[in-house]
Every structure is written in structure tokens, then in C-alpha cells.
Design an enzyme around this catalytic site. Structure first.
Site, PDB file in Angstrom:
ATOM      1  N   TYR A   1      -1.740  -0.380  11.013  1.00  8.40           N
ATOM      2  CA  TYR A   1      -1.862  -1.069   9.716  1.00  8.40           C
ATOM      3  C   TYR A   1      -0.674  -0.738   8.816  1.00  8.40           C
ATOM      4  CZ  TYR A   1      -3.269  -1.613   4.804  1.00  8.40           C
ATOM      5  OH  TYR A   1      -3.287  -1.921   3.462  1.00  8.40           O
TER       6      TYR A   1
ATOM      7  N   THR B   1       0.818  -1.210   0.000  1.00 10.31           N
ATOM      8  CA  THR B   1       0.000   0.000   0.000  1.00 10.31           C
ATOM      9  C   THR B   1       0.855   1.265   0.000  1.00 10.31           C
ATOM     10  OG1 THR B   1      -1.461   1.275   1.478  1.00 10.31           O
ATOM     11  CG2 THR B   1      -0.097  -0.361   2.519  1.00 10.31           C
ATOM     12  N   ASP B   2       0.258   2.359  -0.441  1.00  9.76           N
ATOM     13  CA  ASP B   2       0.959   3.649  -0.378  1.00  9.76           C
ATOM     14  C   ASP B   2       1.060   4.165   1.061  1.00  9.76           C
ATOM     15  OD1 ASP B   2      -1.726   4.333   0.004  1.00  9.76           O
ATOM     16  OD2 ASP B   2      -1.785   5.856  -1.572  1.00  9.76           O
ATOM     17  N   GLU B   3       0.290   3.555   1.978  1.00  7.03           N
ATOM     18  CA  GLU B   3       0.267   4.073   3.353  1.00  7.03           C
ATOM     19  C   GLU B   3       1.602   3.883   4.067  1.00  7.03           C
ATOM     20  OE1 GLU B   3      -3.396   3.478   5.480  1.00  7.03           O
ATOM     21  OE2 GLU B   3      -4.497   3.154   3.632  1.00  7.03           O
TER      22      GLU B   3
ATOM     23  N   LYS C   1       2.317  -3.180   7.343  1.00  5.85           N
ATOM     24  CA  LYS C   1       2.581  -3.375   5.905  1.00  5.85           C
ATOM     25  C   LYS C   1       4.014  -2.947   5.575  1.00  5.85           C
ATOM     26  CE  LYS C   1       0.172  -4.610   3.039  1.00  5.85           C
ATOM     27  NZ  LYS C   1      -0.199  -5.969   2.537  1.00  5.85           N
TER      28      LYS C   1
HETATM   29  P1  NAD Z   1      -9.480  -7.415   2.437  1.00 10.38           P
HETATM   30  O1  NAD Z   1      -9.456  -7.151   3.906  1.00 10.38           O
HETATM   31  O2  NAD Z   1     -10.730  -7.178   1.671  1.00 10.38           O
HETATM   32  O3  NAD Z   1      -9.059  -8.927   2.158  1.00 10.38           O
HETATM   33  C1  NAD Z   1      -8.036  -9.578   2.864  1.00 10.38           C
HETATM   34  C2  NAD Z   1      -8.196 -11.070   2.657  1.00 10.38           C
HETATM   35  O4  NAD Z   1      -7.133 -11.745   3.363  1.00 10.38           O
HETATM   36  C3  NAD Z   1      -9.515 -11.621   3.220  1.00 10.38           C
HETATM   37  O5  NAD Z   1     -10.107 -12.496   2.280  1.00 10.38           O
HETATM   38  C4  NAD Z   1      -9.088 -12.385   4.464  1.00 10.38           C
HETATM   39  O6  NAD Z   1      -9.936 -13.491   4.760  1.00 10.38           O
HETATM   40  C5  NAD Z   1      -7.688 -12.841   4.073  1.00 10.38           C
HETATM   41  N1  NAD Z   1      -6.840 -13.093   5.243  1.00 10.38           N
HETATM   42  C6  NAD Z   1      -6.686 -12.303   6.336  1.00 10.38           C
HETATM   43  N2  NAD Z   1      -5.840 -12.892   7.207  1.00 10.38           N
HETATM   44  C7  NAD Z   1      -5.426 -14.054   6.637  1.00 10.38           C
HETATM   45  C8  NAD Z   1      -4.540 -15.079   7.037  1.00 10.38           C
HETATM   46  N3  NAD Z   1      -3.897 -15.020   8.218  1.00 10.38           N
HETATM   47  N4  NAD Z   1      -4.336 -16.133   6.197  1.00 10.38           N
HETATM   48  C9  NAD Z   1      -4.988 -16.191   5.014  1.00 10.38           C
HETATM   49  N5  NAD Z   1      -5.850 -15.255   4.585  1.00 10.38           N
HETATM   50  C10 NAD Z   1      -6.063 -14.192   5.389  1.00 10.38           C
HETATM   51  O7  NAD Z   1      -8.272  -6.571   1.867  1.00 10.38           O
HETATM   52  P2  NAD Z   1      -8.083  -5.901   0.428  1.00 10.38           P
HETATM   53  O8  NAD Z   1      -8.597  -4.524   0.473  1.00 10.38           O
HETATM   54  O9  NAD Z   1      -8.556  -6.842  -0.621  1.00 10.38           O
HETATM   55  O10 NAD Z   1      -6.486  -5.801   0.382  1.00 10.38           O
HETATM   56  C11 NAD Z   1      -5.713  -6.871  -0.151  1.00 10.38           C
HETATM   57  C12 NAD Z   1      -4.249  -6.495  -0.077  1.00 10.38           C
HETATM   58  O11 NAD Z   1      -4.024  -5.288  -0.821  1.00 10.38           O
HETATM   59  C13 NAD Z   1      -3.759  -6.214   1.345  1.00 10.38           C
HETATM   60  O12 NAD Z   1      -2.471  -6.747   1.483  1.00 10.38           O
HETATM   61  C14 NAD Z   1      -3.741  -4.699   1.429  1.00 10.38           C
HETATM   62  O13 NAD Z   1      -2.755  -4.266   2.330  1.00 10.38           O
HETATM   63  C15 NAD Z   1      -3.394  -4.324  -0.003  1.00 10.38           C
HETATM   64  N6  NAD Z   1      -3.890  -3.011  -0.461  1.00 10.38           N
HETATM   65  C16 NAD Z   1      -5.194  -2.660  -0.289  1.00 10.38           C
HETATM   66  C17 NAD Z   1      -5.648  -1.432  -0.770  1.00 10.38           C
HETATM   67  C18 NAD Z   1      -7.105  -1.018  -0.637  1.00 10.38           C
HETATM   68  O14 NAD Z   1      -7.435   0.130  -0.958  1.00 10.38           O
HETATM   69  N7  NAD Z   1      -8.000  -1.882  -0.225  1.00 10.38           N
HETATM   70  C19 NAD Z   1      -4.763  -0.554  -1.409  1.00 10.38           C
HETATM   71  C20 NAD Z   1      -3.426  -0.958  -1.563  1.00 10.38           C
HETATM   72  C21 NAD Z   1      -3.001  -2.191  -1.090  1.00 10.38           C
HETATM   73  P1  TYD Z   2     -10.741   3.892   4.282  1.00  3.98           P
HETATM   74  O1  TYD Z   2     -11.705   3.436   3.238  1.00  3.98           O
HETATM   75  O2  TYD Z   2     -10.828   3.300   5.656  1.00  3.98           O
HETATM   76  O3  TYD Z   2      -9.276   3.738   3.670  1.00  3.98           O
HETATM   77  P2  TYD Z   2      -7.828   4.260   4.248  1.00  3.98           P
HETATM   78  O4  TYD Z   2      -7.985   4.635   5.664  1.00  3.98           O
HETATM   79  O5  TYD Z   2      -6.986   3.040   4.063  1.00  3.98           O
HETATM   80  O6  TYD Z   2      -7.424   5.417   3.369  1.00  3.98           O
HETATM   81  O7  TYD Z   2     -10.897   5.457   4.455  1.00  3.98           O
HETATM   82  C1  TYD Z   2     -10.721   6.337   3.353  1.00  3.98           C
HETATM   83  C2  TYD Z   2     -10.766   7.746   3.901  1.00  3.98           C
HETATM   84  O8  TYD Z   2     -12.094   8.000   4.377  1.00  3.98           O
HETATM   85  C3  TYD Z   2      -9.848   7.945   5.088  1.00  3.98           C
HETATM   86  O9  TYD Z   2      -9.289   9.269   5.016  1.00  3.98           O
HETATM   87  C4  TYD Z   2     -10.763   7.861   6.295  1.00  3.98           C
HETATM   88  C5  TYD Z   2     -12.097   8.368   5.755  1.00  3.98           C
HETATM   89  N1  TYD Z   2     -13.301   7.772   6.364  1.00  3.98           N
HETATM   90  C6  TYD Z   2     -14.335   8.611   6.821  1.00  3.98           C
HETATM   91  O10 TYD Z   2     -14.261   9.842   6.725  1.00  3.98           O
HETATM   92  N2  TYD Z   2     -15.446   8.012   7.358  1.00  3.98           N
HETATM   93  C7  TYD Z   2     -15.552   6.659   7.491  1.00  3.98           C
HETATM   94  O11 TYD Z   2     -16.589   6.185   8.040  1.00  3.98           O
HETATM   95  C8  TYD Z   2     -14.493   5.821   7.003  1.00  3.98           C
HETATM   96  C9  TYD Z   2     -14.584   4.325   7.117  1.00  3.98           C
HETATM   97  C10 TYD Z   2     -13.388   6.420   6.444  1.00  3.98           C
END
Ligand code: NAD
Ligand code: TYD
Length: 375
Positions: A169, A143-145, A173
Site C-alpha cells: 500500500y 499518506t504518512d506511510e 502511494k
Molecule cells: P477508503 O478505502 O475508505 O475509500 C476509497 C474510495 O475510493 C472508495 O469509495 C472506493 O470505492 C474508491 N475507489 C477505489 N478504487 C477506485 C477506482 N479505481 N476508481 C474510482 N474510485 C475508486 O479510503 P480512505 O480511508 O477514505 O482514504 C482516502 C484517501 O486518503 C486514500 O488515497 C488514502 O491513501 C488517503 N489517506 C487515508 C488515510 C486514512 O487513515 N484512512 C490517511 C492518510 C491518507
Molecule cells: P489500520 O487501521 O489498518 O491503519 P494503518 O495500518 O494504515 O496504520 O491499523 C492501525 C494500526 O492498528 C496498525 O498498527 C495495525 C493495527 N491493527 C491491529 O492491531 N489489529 C487490527 O485488527 C487492525 C485492523 C489493525
């Protein structure tokens, strides 16, 4: 499992493939009829949903294994039996607010889990020879975070921006990214890392901003905007993230990191207002959904702004996003309108407990936009 002649179509082991991005990745990958088998390993935590992969129920190329990335015996067995050409590692605890209220699970899955996976991949890689060894990749989805936060005029994050994670988080990561880097540097494991901005699209668990707002709007509930709502995120449609991962897997240089983003920075309040405007059009009610917007207590340590400089993946691998925010958000809102039973299925009792825990205290001093202006 038999490997095809063409190594690019060999099996993949996808961790976290029943989650949001993972399931989009697996579905997209297997839409190509020439693609080889996929083994999805997922612990099916609250965020993992096997029904995300229902479209593959009759596809003999797909196997879903319920299991934990901390289980080395299982990892060894899957690697030995399926001989993947690549491990694509999505599995993680992924929600910042949950990491603030309970960081332990994040350290366990994101750091320890990645460590166990790296060790088993290293063992497996050590047994490979010839073409199988040349082709093997370990792709870590991050992630970019990890880069921390930006002020309004700061340049976007690039691959050499120093890590400065601010939430549990992000710290977990960042730690996992460091482990992956070290396993390449020390053991020559052929790794790749992608650091992507905020994703949105189908199958996103409704604890995250966009699906939460859609669901609350339709249910007539407050739309909680943290703080002043001026925090900026760089949004990318999930299919574009998946195509970036495929691109890096196919053509990325081993040991390298690639930033992925859509050059689409939006303030949270603007995102929420845009969703309301789309819902006013697609699911009109007797008043605008924007009237439900409610400012609530901010997230502790809330990062102000993320922005991704994606020029490296564009220049070196010719990857470009295909969706802009207007079209991607419209499709996403329509998807949630068309899949309300999916939302009902995932928003179980445990989900409701989470909503009470996260929002119970925040909303005590909540203000609507009108009240905020009047202050
Ligand atoms: P998500 O929470 O929707 O999915 C995570 C999945 O991992 C779930 O299916 C969960 O059951 C599985 N999981 C959790 N713990 C586990 C374990 N111990 N063993 C096996 N499986 C396990 O997350 P997402 O949003 O799909 O993100 C997927 C990946 O992409 C993550 O690594 C996250 O850091 C990265 N990512 C997410 C975003 C975003 O905006 N959502 C952006 C950049 C990177
Ligand atoms: P989120 O979807 O949790 O992603 P991330 O924290 O990984 O960026 O949140 C996106 C943005 O929205 C973040 O700045 C937090 C804000 N946010 C709210 O303002 N209200 C909410 O209820 C949630 C879940 C997030």
C-alpha cells in the site's frame, strides 16, 4: 455546468468521494451553502458506499458518478462537461492488510489510476485560459506511510523526509506521489500533495482498527491486537483532515507538499483500551469490553511508529486541528453506536470473507492480556 464568478466556488471533481475520507470531505464542503457543485467519481468498490452521501440526495449541487479512475473516456467527459476548478483525488485502495494479501489492485488503482487521472487533468488544463487556468488545481491526497517507519526517539516525518515505504500500500502511494510531483515538474500541472496521518471518525469502513474494535466489542467478539500492540500511530479526526485539504486547496503553494497530523501519537493497545473504556460508559455490558482484547499474530513488515511534523501547514497556511483525541474518539464511538444499521449494511458477505481471510490464521495462537502477562 456554469462556473460562478468567484472561482473559489467553482465545481470540484472529487475521486473516491463515497469512501471514508472522501465522503466526509464532500459532506463538509457542501455544508457551506455558498459552495459550488461537486461531482463525485467513485468506482463503489467494497469500500465505497453511496449511502454515505444520502444527506445530499436532494442537493442539486451534488452529482455521484459510478466509474473508475482508469477509464480515460469517462474522465475526459467529466472534465469537459463539468469544467472543475480542481480535482481532489482520494480514490485508492487503502487497507494495508489487503495490500499484503493482494497487492495487484493497489498497483492498478493507486499507481495506474493516478497516472490516468494526471494525464486527463493535464489534457484538460491545456485547454484552459485566463482565470480558469490560473485557478485550476490537482490535489492528491496521500499518506504518512510513504515515509516508512520511525524508532521511538526519531523526529517526526517532515516534508523532506526521504520516502521509504514498507508495505505494498505505502509503496503504491509513494509511487503516485512521485508521479504527481513529476507531472508538476515536467508539465507544470498545478499540483498540491497532502500527506496525512491515520484518520478516524464517521463512515470509516470497519476493516480499520477503530471501527473494527467498536464493532467486535459490541458483537462480543475478540478485539485483535497485532503483535505486542505497542505500534504507534498519529491519529487525526477526519473532519480536521478535510479542513486541511480545503486549506491547502485554497491557499497552498502550487507544487508543494504539506504534511497533516494532529500531534497525537498513541500505541495501538492504548487506543483499543480507550475504546473499551468509552464503550463501558456508553454501552455498558455485564463485564468490561477490555476482557475481549486478544493479542494475535503480527502484520508482516508492520511499521513500528508514525509521527507527523505538521509545522509547515500550521506556519504557512494557519491550519490547526480542532479535535483532540479524547473528544474525537468519544464522538466516533457514539457515531458507531448510533449508526449500527450503517455498519450492518457495509459488512456484507464479502466483508465476512475478508475477516476470515485476515484473521483466520492469526488467531490460532491468540492470547488475552492476562495470558500474555502470565507468560
Ligand atoms: P477508503 O478505502 O475508505 O475509500 C476509497 C474510495 O475510493 C472508495 O469509495 C472506493 O470505492 C474508491 N475507489 C477505489 N478504487 C477506485 C477506482 N479505481 N476508481 C474510482 N474510485 C475508486 O479510503 P480512505 O480511508 O477514505 O482514504 C482516502 C484517501 O486518503 C486514500 O488515497 C488514502 O491513501 C488517503 N489517506 C487515508 C488515510 C486514512 O487513515 N484512512 C490517511 C492518510 C491518507
Ligand atoms: P489500520 O487501521 O489498518 O491503519 P494503518 O495500518 O494504515 O496504520 O491499523 C492501525 C494500526 O492498528 C496498525 O498498527 C495495525 C493495527 N491493527 C491491529 O492491531 N489489529 C487490527 O485488527 C487492525 C485492523 C489493525
Amino acid at each position: 455546468m456554469v462556473r460562478t464568478q468567484d472561482g473559489r466556488n467553482g465545481p470540484l471533481l472529487v475521486t473516491g468521494g463515497a469512501g471514508f475520507i472522501g465522503s466526509n470531505f464532500v459532506l463538509r464542503h457542501l455544508r457551506d451553502q455558498s459552495a459550488g457543485p461537486v461531482v463525485t467519481l467513485d468506482a463503489l468498490t467494497y469500500a465505497g458506499n453511496p449511502h454515505n452521501l444520502d444527506a445530499l440526495a436532494a442537493d442539486p449541487r451534488h452529482t455521484l458518478v459510478q466509474g473508475d479512475i482508469l477509464d480515460r473516456d469517462l474522465l475526459r467527459q467529466l472534465l469537459r462537461d463539468h469544467r472543475p476548478r480542481a480535482v481532489v483525488h482520494f480514490a485508492a485502495e487503502s487497507h494495508v492488510d489487503r495490500s499484503i494479501l493482494g497487492p495487484g489492485a493497489f498497483l492498478k488503482t493507486n499507481i495506474d489510476g493516478t497516472f490516468h487521472l494526471l494525464e486527463c487533468a493535464r489534457e484538460f488544463y491545456g485547454t484552459l485560459q485566463g482565470e480558469e487556468r490560473e485557478q485550476f488545481r490537482f490535489l492528491h491526497v496521500s499518506t504518512d506511510e510513504v515515509y516508512g517507519t520511525l524508532e521511538p526517539g526519531d523526529p517526526a516525518f517532515h516534508e523532506n523526509t526521504p520516502f521509504a515505504p514498507n508495505s505494498p500500500y505505502a509503496a503504491s502511494k509513494a509511487s503516485s506521489d512521485h508521479l504527481v510531483r513529476a507531472w508538476h515538474h515536467t508539465y507544470r500541472l498545478p499540483t498540491l500533495i497532502t500527506n496525512c496521518s491515520n484518520n478516524y471518525g464517521p463512515f470509516q469502513f470497519p476493516e480499520k482498527l477503530i471501527p473494527l474494535v467498536i464493532g467486535n466489542a459490541l458483537a462480543g467478539k475478540p478485539l485483535p491486537v497485532y503483535g505486542d500492540g505497542q505500534q504507534v500511530r498519529d491519529w487525526l479526526y477526519v473532519e480536521d483532515h478535510c479542513s486541511a485539504i480545503e486549506t491547502v486547496l485554497a491557499r497552498g503553494t502550487v507544487g508543494e507538499t504539506y504534511n497533516v497530523g494532529g500531534n497525537n501519537q498513541q500505541a495501538n493497545l492504548h487506543v483499543v483500551e480507550t475504546i473499551c473504556a468509552l464503550l463501558d460508559e456508553l454501552a455498558p455490558a455485564n463485564r468490561s469490553y477490555a476482557e475481549q482484547i486478544t493479542f494475535v499474530t503480527d502484520r508482516p513488515g508492520h511499521d513500528r511508529r508514525y509521527a507527523i511534523d505538521a509545522r509547515k501547514i500550521q506556519r504557512e497556511l494557519q491550519w490547526f486541528p480542532t479535535q483532540d483525541f479524547a473528544s474525537g474518539l468519544r464522538q466516533t464511538v457514539q457515531w458507531y453506536l448510533d449508526h449500527q444499521s450503517w455498519v450492518e449494511n457495509v459488512t456484507s458477505g464479502a466483508y465476512r470473507d475478508w475477516i476470515d481471510t485476515n484473521y483466520g490464521d492469526r488467531t490460532s495462537g491468540a492470547k488475552t492480556p492476562a495470558e500474555t502477562v502470565a507468560r
